[in-house]
Design an enzyme around this catalytic site. Structure first.
Site, mmCIF file in Angstrom:
data_model
loop_
_atom_site.group_PDB
_atom_site.id
_atom_site.type_symbol
_atom_site.label_atom_id
_atom_site.label_comp_id
_atom_site.label_asym_id
_atom_site.label_seq_id
_atom_site.Cartn_x
_atom_site.Cartn_y
_atom_site.Cartn_z
ATOM 1 N N TYR A 101 -27.118 14.771 1.528
ATOM 2 C CA TYR A 101 -27.052 15.908 0.408
ATOM 3 C C TYR A 101 -28.219 16.056 -0.365
ATOM 4 O O TYR A 101 -28.559 17.248 -0.565
ATOM 5 C CB TYR A 101 -26.099 15.164 -0.536
ATOM 6 C CG TYR A 101 -25.937 15.787 -1.921
ATOM 7 C CD1 TYR A 101 -25.047 17.112 -1.961
ATOM 8 C CD2 TYR A 101 -26.113 15.355 -3.058
ATOM 9 C CE1 TYR A 101 -24.935 17.763 -3.300
ATOM 10 C CE2 TYR A 101 -25.918 15.921 -4.320
ATOM 11 C CZ TYR A 101 -25.250 17.086 -4.253
ATOM 12 O OH TYR A 101 -25.038 17.832 -5.545
HETATM 13 P P1 NAP Z 1 -16.913 21.483 -7.864
HETATM 14 O O1 NAP Z 1 -16.212 21.630 -9.438
HETATM 15 O O2 NAP Z 1 -16.430 20.496 -6.895
HETATM 16 O O3 NAP Z 1 -17.346 22.928 -7.177
HETATM 17 C C1 NAP Z 1 -17.811 23.051 -6.051
HETATM 18 C C2 NAP Z 1 -17.520 24.301 -5.483
HETATM 19 O O4 NAP Z 1 -18.181 24.641 -4.059
HETATM 20 C C3 NAP Z 1 -16.015 24.588 -5.276
HETATM 21 O O5 NAP Z 1 -15.765 26.026 -5.842
HETATM 22 C C4 NAP Z 1 -15.812 24.714 -4.122
HETATM 23 O O6 NAP Z 1 -14.674 25.631 -3.459
HETATM 24 C C5 NAP Z 1 -17.261 25.072 -3.436
HETATM 25 N N1 NAP Z 1 -17.454 24.741 -1.901
HETATM 26 C C6 NAP Z 1 -17.675 23.622 -1.462
HETATM 27 N N2 NAP Z 1 -17.476 23.361 -0.056
HETATM 28 C C7 NAP Z 1 -17.440 24.909 0.456
HETATM 29 C C8 NAP Z 1 -17.146 25.330 1.440
HETATM 30 N N3 NAP Z 1 -17.417 24.811 2.613
HETATM 31 N N4 NAP Z 1 -16.914 26.928 1.625
HETATM 32 C C9 NAP Z 1 -16.822 27.491 0.439
HETATM 33 N N5 NAP Z 1 -17.041 27.033 -1.060
HETATM 34 C C10 NAP Z 1 -17.133 25.655 -0.934
HETATM 35 O O7 NAP Z 1 -18.350 20.968 -8.325
HETATM 36 P P2 NAP Z 1 -19.439 21.502 -9.315
HETATM 37 O O8 NAP Z 1 -20.098 20.203 -10.073
HETATM 38 O O9 NAP Z 1 -19.293 22.681 -9.834
HETATM 39 O O10 NAP Z 1 -20.659 21.801 -8.134
HETATM 40 C C11 NAP Z 1 -21.456 22.990 -8.088
HETATM 41 C C12 NAP Z 1 -22.779 22.861 -7.431
HETATM 42 O O11 NAP Z 1 -23.614 22.021 -8.494
HETATM 43 C C13 NAP Z 1 -22.599 22.010 -6.207
HETATM 44 O O12 NAP Z 1 -23.807 22.736 -5.735
HETATM 45 C C14 NAP Z 1 -23.174 20.675 -6.666
HETATM 46 O O13 NAP Z 1 -24.128 20.056 -5.543
HETATM 47 C C15 NAP Z 1 -24.247 21.043 -7.868
HETATM 48 N N6 NAP Z 1 -24.358 19.831 -8.791
HETATM 49 C C16 NAP Z 1 -23.287 19.110 -9.587
HETATM 50 C C17 NAP Z 1 -23.595 18.025 -10.250
HETATM 51 C C18 NAP Z 1 -22.531 17.399 -10.837
HETATM 52 O O14 NAP Z 1 -22.642 16.209 -11.355
HETATM 53 N N7 NAP Z 1 -21.119 17.934 -10.710
HETATM 54 C C19 NAP Z 1 -24.723 17.626 -10.222
HETATM 55 C C20 NAP Z 1 -25.720 18.299 -9.889
HETATM 56 C C21 NAP Z 1 -25.583 19.397 -8.935
HETATM 57 P P3 NAP Z 1 -13.576 25.394 -2.609
HETATM 58 O O15 NAP Z 1 -13.476 23.926 -2.429
HETATM 59 O O16 NAP Z 1 -12.530 26.236 -2.919
HETATM 60 O O17 NAP Z 1 -14.051 25.991 -1.323
#
Ligand code: NAP
Length: 254
Positions: A157
């Site tokens: 990651y």
């Molecule tokens: P989340 O609520 O789990 O959302 C992740 C999103 O990515 C979901 O809409 C999921 O949709 C989509 N996704 C994952 N794998 C996919 C695939 N193979 N094809 C299509 N869509 C896919 O998490 P979030 O925190 O909002 O994450 C959004 C971004 O922020 C990510 O890139 C994550 O790495 C980054 N981030 C998060 C955090 C944190 O603490 N939450 C911190 C730093 C960065 P489906 O499952 O419906 O496909």
């Protein structure tokens, strides 16, 4: 004046968390939004929410690891809304947590495909559409993990998300003369299903909150506002940069 009036935006990872809130905010700020993720029911709910509040959106469900989805999203933005101005390449997943020596090559490849190759596919089709439009803003959601802090079990990651920053910088210099800006957004711990996976007990939540100078997780709406800044003309001279919306996790030592 709405900040994205007349703009067309693609938001990936829109079925939950940061992408879901950003799609709603972009639409409230006047953008016509193309949203994607795998879970189509959640996308339908999002589109209905946006339309209920007077916005315009369309969903296309698919797997971000497929190049054909990236091209279809841009085609949809062009055919339905007439062009593309903003792309929030946000979909991501931490994947399987394993130390490097124990990591299966398939788990490595899956994390790279989901978090990095997906963004390359996106940009590959978004850039020509933006060139045609006379400019645009491309935003990649990276993370503090592997940038300012490291955690065991997150090698793939971290590598993928760090790779996004290199890709972003090269796009910024390759297409700056075409008025295309490229930036990375680095959230801190955020209260989403992905973020909660690391803070699912009171003890782990307190630990993760304590890593941040602000001593709390972000709400996804707060990260959405940083995405709006990078999408809008408020950041018109900002390109090739990382915007840390990380609650001070990068500087905190307390
Ligand atoms: P989340 O609520 O789990 O959302 C992740 C999103 O990515 C979901 O809409 C999921 O949709 C989509 N996704 C994952 N794998 C996919 C695939 N193979 N094809 C299509 N869509 C896919 O998490 P979030 O925190 O909002 O994450 C959004 C971004 O922020 C990510 O890139 C994550 O790495 C980054 N981030 C998060 C955090 C944190 O603490 N939450 C911190 C730093 C960065 P489906 O499952 O419906 O496909």
């Amino acid at each position: 004046m709405k900040q994205l009036s007349g703009k067309v935006a693609i938001v990936t990872g829109a079925s939950s968390g940061i992408g879901f809130e950003t799609a709603k905010l972009f639409a409230r700020e006047g953008a016509k939004v193309v949203v994607t993720a795998r879970r189509d029911r959640e996308l339908d709910y999002l589109v209905a929410e946006i339309e209920r509040t007077g916005g315009e959106a369309i969903a296309l469900a698919g797997d971000i690891r497929e190049e054909s989805l990236a091209s279809a999203l841009v085609d949809l933005a062009m055919s339905r809304f007439g062009g593309l101005d903003v792309a929030f390449n946000n979909a991501g997943s931490t994947g399987k947590s394993t130390s490097v020596a124990d990591m299966d090559a398939r788990d490595w490849a899956d994390a790279i495909d989901t978090n990095l190759t997906s963004a390359f596919y996106g940009a590959k089709y978004q850039i020509p559409a933006m060139v045609k439009r006379g400019g645009g803003s491309i935003i990649f959601t990276s993370t503090f993990v592997g940038n300012t802090a490291a955690f065991p079990g997150m090698g793939a990651y971290a590598a993928a998300k760090a790779g996004l920053i290199g890709l972003m910088q090269v796009i910024a210099v390759e297409y700056g003369a075409n008025a295309i800006r490229a930036n990375a957004l680095l959230p801190g711990g955020t209260d989403t299903p992905l973020g909660r996976a690391f803070s699912n007990t009171p003890e782990t939540l307190a630990f993760v909150e304590g890593l941040h100078a602000l001593k709390r997780l972000a709400q996804p709406e707060e990260i959405a506002r940083s995405a709006l800044y990078l999408a809008s003309d408020a950041s018109s001279f900002t390109t090739g940069t990382c915007l840390l919306a990380d609650g001070g996790i990068s500087v905190n030592r307390t």
